[in-house]
Design a protein around this motif. Structure first.
Motif, PDB file in Angstrom:
ATOM      1  N   ALA A  28      73.840  73.556  49.888  1.00 22.24           N
ATOM      2  CA  ALA A  28      74.677  74.721  49.598  1.00 22.24           C
ATOM      3  C   ALA A  28      73.880  75.773  48.838  1.00 22.24           C
ATOM      4  CB  ALA A  28      75.907  74.292  48.796  1.00 22.24           C
ATOM      5  N   SER A  29      73.049  75.340  47.893  1.00 23.44           N
ATOM      6  CA  SER A  29      72.209  76.289  47.152  1.00 23.44           C
ATOM      7  C   SER A  29      71.188  76.950  48.071  1.00 23.44           C
ATOM      8  CB  SER A  29      71.487  75.574  46.008  1.00 23.44           C
ATOM      9  OG  SER A  29      72.410  75.079  45.057  1.00 23.44           O
ATOM     10  N   ALA A  30      70.611  76.175  48.973  1.00 24.43           N
ATOM     11  CA  ALA A  30      69.608  76.722  49.893  1.00 24.43           C
ATOM     12  C   ALA A  30      70.211  77.766  50.829  1.00 24.43           C
ATOM     13  CB  ALA A  30      68.979  75.596  50.705  1.00 24.43           C
ATOM     14  N   ALA A  31      71.497  77.640  51.129  1.00 27.32           N
ATOM     15  CA  ALA A  31      72.162  78.580  52.024  1.00 27.32           C
ATOM     16  C   ALA A  31      72.786  79.763  51.294  1.00 27.32           C
ATOM     17  CB  ALA A  31      73.241  77.850  52.825  1.00 27.32           C
ATOM     18  N   ALA A  32      72.753  79.755  49.969  1.00 27.95           N
ATOM     19  CA  ALA A  32      73.387  80.806  49.172  1.00 27.95           C
ATOM     20  C   ALA A  32      72.521  82.060  49.141  1.00 27.95           C
ATOM     21  CB  ALA A  32      73.644  80.302  47.757  1.00 27.95           C
ATOM     22  N   PRO A  33      73.122  83.218  48.815  1.00 34.00           N
ATOM     23  CA  PRO A  33      72.344  84.473  48.775  1.00 34.00           C
ATOM     24  C   PRO A  33      71.137  84.426  47.849  1.00 34.00           C
ATOM     25  CG  PRO A  33      74.691  84.946  48.757  1.00 34.00           C
ATOM     26  CD  PRO A  33      74.570  83.461  48.629  1.00 34.00           C
ATOM     27  N   ALA A  34      71.214  83.665  46.755  1.00 33.24           N
ATOM     28  CA  ALA A  34      70.084  83.596  45.820  1.00 33.24           C
ATOM     29  C   ALA A  34      68.828  83.044  46.475  1.00 33.24           C
ATOM     30  CB  ALA A  34      70.450  82.742  44.606  1.00 33.24           C
ATOM     31  N   CYS A  35      68.992  82.299  47.587  1.00 31.03           N
ATOM     32  CA  CYS A  35      67.849  81.706  48.284  1.00 31.03           C
ATOM     33  C   CYS A  35      67.455  82.491  49.531  1.00 31.03           C
ATOM     34  CB  CYS A  35      68.162  80.262  48.666  1.00 31.03           C
ATOM     35  SG  CYS A  35      67.429  79.042  47.548  1.00 31.03           S
ATOM     36  N   ALA A  36      67.970  83.686  49.698  1.00 27.84           N
ATOM     37  CA  ALA A  36      67.622  84.476  50.879  1.00 27.84           C
ATOM     38  C   ALA A  36      66.108  84.647  50.970  1.00 27.84           C
ATOM     39  CB  ALA A  36      68.304  85.837  50.817  1.00 27.84           C
ATOM     40  N   HIS A  37      65.543  84.345  52.116  1.00 22.13           N
ATOM     41  CA  HIS A  37      64.107  84.443  52.409  1.00 22.13           C
ATOM     42  C   HIS A  37      63.264  83.392  51.681  1.00 22.13           C
ATOM     43  CE1 HIS A  37      65.043  88.157  54.419  1.00 22.13           C
ATOM     44  NE2 HIS A  37      65.416  88.745  53.300  1.00 22.13           N
ATOM     45  N   ALA A  38      63.908  82.467  50.954  1.00 22.83           N
ATOM     46  CA  ALA A  38      63.121  81.455  50.244  1.00 22.83           C
ATOM     47  C   ALA A  38      62.556  80.404  51.188  1.00 22.83           C
ATOM     48  CB  ALA A  38      63.958  80.779  49.165  1.00 22.83           C
ATOM     49  N   ALA A 151      59.255  78.503  44.157  1.00 22.83           N
ATOM     50  CA  ALA A 151      59.854  78.818  42.859  1.00 22.83           C
ATOM     51  C   ALA A 151      61.342  79.094  42.996  1.00 22.83           C
ATOM     52  CB  ALA A 151      59.154  80.020  42.234  1.00 22.83           C
ATOM     53  N   ILE A 152      61.728  79.881  43.995  1.00 19.88           N
ATOM     54  CA  ILE A 152      63.138  80.201  44.174  1.00 19.88           C
ATOM     55  C   ILE A 152      63.922  78.942  44.512  1.00 19.88           C
ATOM     56  CG2 ILE A 152      64.783  81.600  45.486  1.00 19.88           C
ATOM     57  CD1 ILE A 152      62.831  83.165  43.638  1.00 19.88           C
ATOM     58  N   SER A 153      63.340  78.046  45.294  1.00 20.71           N
ATOM     59  CA  SER A 153      64.047  76.815  45.660  1.00 20.71           C
ATOM     60  C   SER A 153      64.373  75.974  44.432  1.00 20.71           C
ATOM     61  CB  SER A 153      63.222  75.997  46.663  1.00 20.71           C
ATOM     62  OG  SER A 153      62.134  75.328  46.048  1.00 20.71           O
ATOM     63  N   VAL A 154      63.480  75.966  43.447  1.00 18.70           N
ATOM     64  CA  VAL A 154      63.709  75.187  42.218  1.00 18.70           C
ATOM     65  C   VAL A 154      64.641  75.940  41.265  1.00 18.70           C
ATOM     66  CG1 VAL A 154      62.599  74.213  40.157  1.00 18.70           C
ATOM     67  CG2 VAL A 154      61.531  73.943  42.407  1.00 18.70           C
ATOM     68  N   ALA A 155      64.366  77.218  41.053  1.00 16.61           N
ATOM     69  CA  ALA A 155      65.150  77.997  40.093  1.00 16.61           C
ATOM     70  C   ALA A 155      66.595  78.176  40.537  1.00 16.61           C
ATOM     71  CB  ALA A 155      64.497  79.360  39.879  1.00 16.61           C
ATOM     72  N   SER A 156      66.833  78.191  41.841  1.00 14.29           N
ATOM     73  CA  SER A 156      68.185  78.375  42.364  1.00 14.29           C
ATOM     74  C   SER A 156      68.995  77.085  42.373  1.00 14.29           C
ATOM     75  CB  SER A 156      68.120  78.922  43.793  1.00 14.29           C
ATOM     76  OG  SER A 156      67.568  77.948  44.666  1.00 14.29           O
ATOM     77  N   GLY A 157      68.338  75.947  42.186  1.00 12.41           N
ATOM     78  CA  GLY A 157      69.028  74.667  42.218  1.00 12.41           C
ATOM     79  C   GLY A 157      68.954  73.962  43.549  1.00 12.41           C
ATOM     80  N   ALA A 158      68.245  74.526  44.529  1.00 14.48           N
ATOM     81  CA  ALA A 158      68.168  73.888  45.842  1.00 14.48           C
ATOM     82  C   ALA A 158      67.278  72.644  45.811  1.00 14.48           C
ATOM     83  CB  ALA A 158      67.663  74.879  46.887  1.00 14.48           C
ATOM     84  N   ALA A 159      66.115  72.736  45.187  1.00 19.62           N
ATOM     85  CA  ALA A 159      65.156  71.634  45.147  1.00 19.62           C
ATOM     86  C   ALA A 159      64.895  71.224  43.703  1.00 19.62           C
ATOM     87  CB  ALA A 159      63.853  72.038  45.827  1.00 19.62           C
TER      88      ALA A 159
END
Length: 439
Positions: A28-38, A151-159
């Motif tokens: 869900a985090s990976a698909a959220a706007p915060a992860c766009a282009h991550a 970095a975005i994957s970790v900071a956003s909560g995806a990974a």
């Protein structure tokens, strides 16, 4: 921010959560706007299967990790953030680092975006889009590079672990700008097999996490070694602050956060000494012919540039082509000069357990200031040089370093870098644990 790896694994082991639930949060985090282009490739179904198949007792327990686009994953091409390698043959096997994370029970969430061919600390990618920093939803800011998507994957909560590489700061720069932890180990400790190279001299395989204890776990997996735990209090360590180079031209937010951090550490009992490192002044002359990355990068890219140069990011091609002019004797002189310089630096640092510095001298500027376009090239290259200045010293030293967030709640992220020479990894990590608690 989502709990770190250790807290989540405890939830798994006590049946307060399960891998299926945690993977659903990651997806869900990976698909959220915060992860766009991550992510350049999200592996939702595969990750869900790997999460369920893992054992909670494994070091990663079925939790998500991401992989920078320059690592081989069996059955997939390895584009390294480019379009010219998008249709290259699929890898026959996982890179060593990827295989070790999977063997530790990690579930591969996907491939992460990056600066094309890892050749910039800014994080811009004109082919796949640039992932925006997580710190400011109102203003899209640079993520830092080259491990931008990691970095975005970790900071956003995806990974929980973002696998990347660090040649001149490519783990620590995005970690600092996004308010997470990035550990660059001594390069020789982690195999680079299966990672597309930039500089065979400087490349380091390493990772970003959300805490120091997670950084220790990730390093132990990647290096296949146990970190010697440090139980000493902060007052037992002797820390240095360099008067030269590292504090030049700090923006006000970084300067304030750095001074505040030193004050808090002193209050917590840290012994901090200001020192001169005169050898730092020799770096421009040592690298006057271009340094390792352009020369070694050009050796790898020259035939590909001849065939497909028009498909490269022009800013990346420009830096690689600088390596075409280095002569063999200049390269050998560079190798010898670096060896001598490392010896002088190691002697100067030997009385200390770690050195404290700002990771980078600025906070993340808006993407619009350095977005692709000739009109902004000068601004881009100035920013790139500034971001690389501090962390690249450690790569030249063949050393190890960790970046920890040290900003106040109302400030943009700022990184505090703890570093030392080669094979001081365990000491740096031990000090970092104490510094993290004090801050």
């Amino acid at each position: 921010m989502r709990p770190d790896l250790h807290a989540t694994r405890l939830a798994l082991l006590t049946n307060a959560s399960d891998a299926r639930t945690e993977m659903a949060h990651s997806l869900a985090s990976a698909a959220a706007p915060a992860c766009a282009h991550a992510f350049t490739r999200l592996l939702s179904e595969e990750a869900a299967r790997e999460a369920v198949a893992a054992r909670p007792s494994q070091p990663l327990g079925g939790l998500a990790f991401s992989v920078k686009d320059l690592f081989d994953v069996a059955g997939q091409p390895t584009p390294a953030g480019s379009v010219v390698l998008a249709h290259s043959p699929a890898a026959r096997a996982d890179a060593v680092a990827v295989a070790r994370l999977r063997a530790a029970g990690g579930a591969l969430l996907g491939r992460t975006n990056m600066t094309e061919f890892a050749f910039s600390g800014v994080g811009i990618n004109p082919h796949h889009g640039t992932p925006a920093n997580v710190c400011d939803p109102a203003t899209p800011r640079i993520p830092g590079g080259s491990s931008s998507g990691a970095a975005i994957s970790v900071a956003s909560g995806a990974a929980f672990v973002g696998l990347g590489s660090d040649t001149g700061g490519s783990i620590r720069i995005p970690a600092a700008l996004n308010g997470i932890v990035g550990f660059k180990s001594t390069a020789r400790l982690v195999p680079t097999q299966g990672a597309l190279p930039l500089s065979t001299t400087l490349d380091t395989v390493c990772a970003m996490t959300r805490s120091v204890r997670d950084a220790v776990t990730a390093h132990e997996i990647l290096a296949a070694r146990r970190v010697t735990p440090g139980a000493a209090p902060l007052a037992a360590y002797r820390l240095a602050v360099s008067r030269s180079l590292f504090q030049d031209g700090l923006d006000p937010v970084v300067a304030k956060a750095f001074e505040r951090s030193l004050g808090r550490l002193a209050t917590a009992g840290a012994r901090i000494e200001e020192i001169d490192l005169p050898a730092l002044a020799d770096l421009p002359a040592i690298n006057a012919t271009g340094g390792f990355s352009p020369a070694e990068g050009y050796a790898w890219h020259r035939l590909l540039l001849e065939r497909s140069g028009a498909g490269y990011d022009p800013r990346v091609a420009r830096r690689i082509l600088q390596g075409a002019t280095m002569k063999a004797y200049e390269y050998l002189d560079l190798v010898r000069a670096r060896h001598e310089w490392i010896g002088r630096m190691e002697r100067a640092l030997s009385p200390f357990d770690a050195v404290l510095s700002p990771t980078v001298p600025v906070t993340a500027p808006p993407i619009a200031e350095v977005a692709p376009g000739e009109a902004r090239d000068d601004a881009f290259f100035r920013l790139n040089a500034l971001l690389l200045r501090n962390p690249s010293v450690v790569n030249m030293l063949d050393g190890c370093a960790i970046s920890l967030p040290c900003q106040a709640a109302d400030e943009l992220p700022v990184g505090l870098m703890l570093w030392h020479a080669a094979l001081h990894d365990d000491a740096v990590l031990a000090v970092a644990r104490q510094v993290e608690r004090a801050l």
